[in-house]
Design an enzyme around this catalytic site. Structure first.
Site, PDB file in Angstrom:
ATOM      1  N   GLY B  42      56.886  -9.927  35.448  1.00  7.98           N
ATOM      2  CA  GLY B  42      55.590  -9.603  36.417  1.00  7.98           C
ATOM      3  C   GLY B  42      55.244  -9.521  37.938  1.00  7.98           C
ATOM      4  N   HIS B  48      63.922  -6.289  39.449  1.00  8.99           N
ATOM      5  CA  HIS B  48      63.227  -4.969  38.012  1.00  8.99           C
ATOM      6  C   HIS B  48      63.555  -3.382  38.217  1.00  8.99           C
ATOM      7  CE1 HIS B  48      60.799  -9.162  39.263  1.00  8.99           C
ATOM      8  NE2 HIS B  48      61.386  -9.602  37.578  1.00  8.99           N
TER       9      HIS B  48
END
Lengths: 293, 293
Positions: B42, B48
């Site tokens: 996260g 990402h």
């Protein structure tokens, strides 16, 4: 991918490479068939064949693996002299209705550069884990590899290695391996001796004395279910098997049947487990203990 | 099995239970679609999202996981204060074309009685493995679980965590996990700083100084490819980043690009890797080193 299985006298396909195994399983899956895996270390006896027959009940196709796994033996143990008879194993597997034999080499399973290990606590602690500290890590490693190589629907193991079965259930669940683990009650000789490849190490006289291990466990389990004291029951087992000629007793213990945590009373299903030496053979056995009604 | 995905403002399905994840993947597979997994902790940034975009190139559907994995943090490390922003993460994933977010709870991943660990040697030795001895075991455990929960065709990881990528390749191969592992070159800010969730720990002045890590590595890699001496190149990096205001330097090393074994000359593809502290942020970075032509 072509399936290059070598036919044997028993016509059982023998798969050597993981690619061959995966191709065979994929071919079965393409036909809509389910697959059971029966991992063994060979030297097959009727106990193993019971696993194959159970596999046939649980799935459409059964592949047995034969691999004497070096990572679950300590240096001083019997890896080198562990009995090996692939031709005999293949013939027995074919007779039990097995569909393929997977027999990889040590080098294929553990190639140069191999650097991964698995350790299991919980049910692996104590019992055989205390006497063979390398064993369950080695079992976890090779069974994980076999599961992920074959990705069967179900795998079948014998309750003779009860602690091993509980360890396999534990890490299979912990690692989310998508394989169902089934246990089969121990297959025994007519006189109660648990079938084991290591029974081959017994001389004739030792063989005649060895069934006392199972008799002592069974008698104690019955006593416990009638409300007998645990300490007394364990002492009785030790006395009986020592008298029968067992040498070193590695352990005789009462454990919870699922978690394998030590218990001193049988409030829920329990298990009596023992390991003891008869000559050069380390024999293990275990029996269920039902709670007192 | 019914898929009970909760819609978010971004309409990205959020899967909480492994059964939901498996049902989603099974539904995709039933349509003949391939699946990529992008495991993350996260606090998502453009690095990402680059992994998600790469996943879309490699497969028909992309599921990203967000799980701050407690088993890869030591007690004194930043597990509790590691940045968490699920709503923000979901919106970013949706914008990058991700098809589902898998966000399990710690309790679901590590239920009571959990007793299995994985350890990796080889590429896990030294570098970050020396300073964070618990980390790669924890990474191996959670990535193995995520791989076996989702069983994707391919999984995508960033080269920013280069040692981690090599460790994942190692245990994936060793355990025969049937997932292809793909690496993506590090995504960087305009000034060269490797994108990292931990960059959020940098104050404004520290942020301005941090890109010197990448500059020093790049300059040394170029010097090495021109035949410069390895010791001198490593010393130059240490000097430059110390001067730029980095505090403790955990390591600056030259390693083989595949095995991660230490090397003192660049005869084949190598990697320069460094970890150093800027204020409260432990920053890592690495660059490829081509052999001298």
């Amino acid at each position: 991918m072509t399936l290059t299985a070598a036919p044997t006298s028993s016509d059982l396909p023998i798969l050597r490479a993981v690619e061959e195994l995966r191709a065979q399983v994929a071919a079965w899956r393409a036909e809509g068939l389910t697959v059971a895996l029966v991992p063994t270390m060979g030297a097959l006896h009727d106990g193993h064949l019971g696993l194959v027959r159970r596999g046939r009940e649980l799935a459409d196709r059964v592949v047995a693996s034969v691999f004497v796994n070096p990572t679950q033996f300590a240096p001083h143990e019997d890896f080198d002299r562990y009995p090996r008879d692939e031709a005999g194993d293949a013939a027995k597997l074919a007779s039990a209705g097995c569909h393929a034999l997977y027999a990889p080499t040590v080098r294929a399973m553990y190639p140069q550069g191999f650097a991964t290990a698995i350790s299991v606590g919980g049910p692996a602690e104590g019992l055989c884990g205390a006497f063979r500290p390398q064993m369950f890590g080695g079992v976890a490693l090779v069974v994980t590899k076999l599961f992920l190589q074959a990705l069967p629907d179900v795998a079948v193991f014998g309750e003779k290695d009860y602690q091993q079965l509980m360890v396999i259930r534990r890490f299979t669940r912990d690692l989310d391996i998508p394989v169902r683990v089934e246990g089969l009650p121990t297959v025994r000789e007519a006189d109660g001796l648990a079938m084991s490849s290591r029974n081959a190490y017994l001389g004739a006289d030792e063989r005649a004395r060895a069934p006392e291990l199972h008799r002592a466990l069974t008698a104690a389990a019955e006593a416990l279910s009638r409300g007998a004291d645990a300490d007394g029951a364990l002492t009785a087992i030790r006395g009986r098997i020592a008298e029968a000629g067992f040498g070193t007793i590695d352990y005789v213990e009462l454990r919870d049947a699922e978690s394998l945590e030590p218990v001193t009373a049988v409030a829920r299903p329990a298990r009596l487990l023992a390991a003891a030496w008869m000559g050069k053979a380390r024999l293990i056995d275990n029996v269920p203990v039902a709670p007192a009604a």
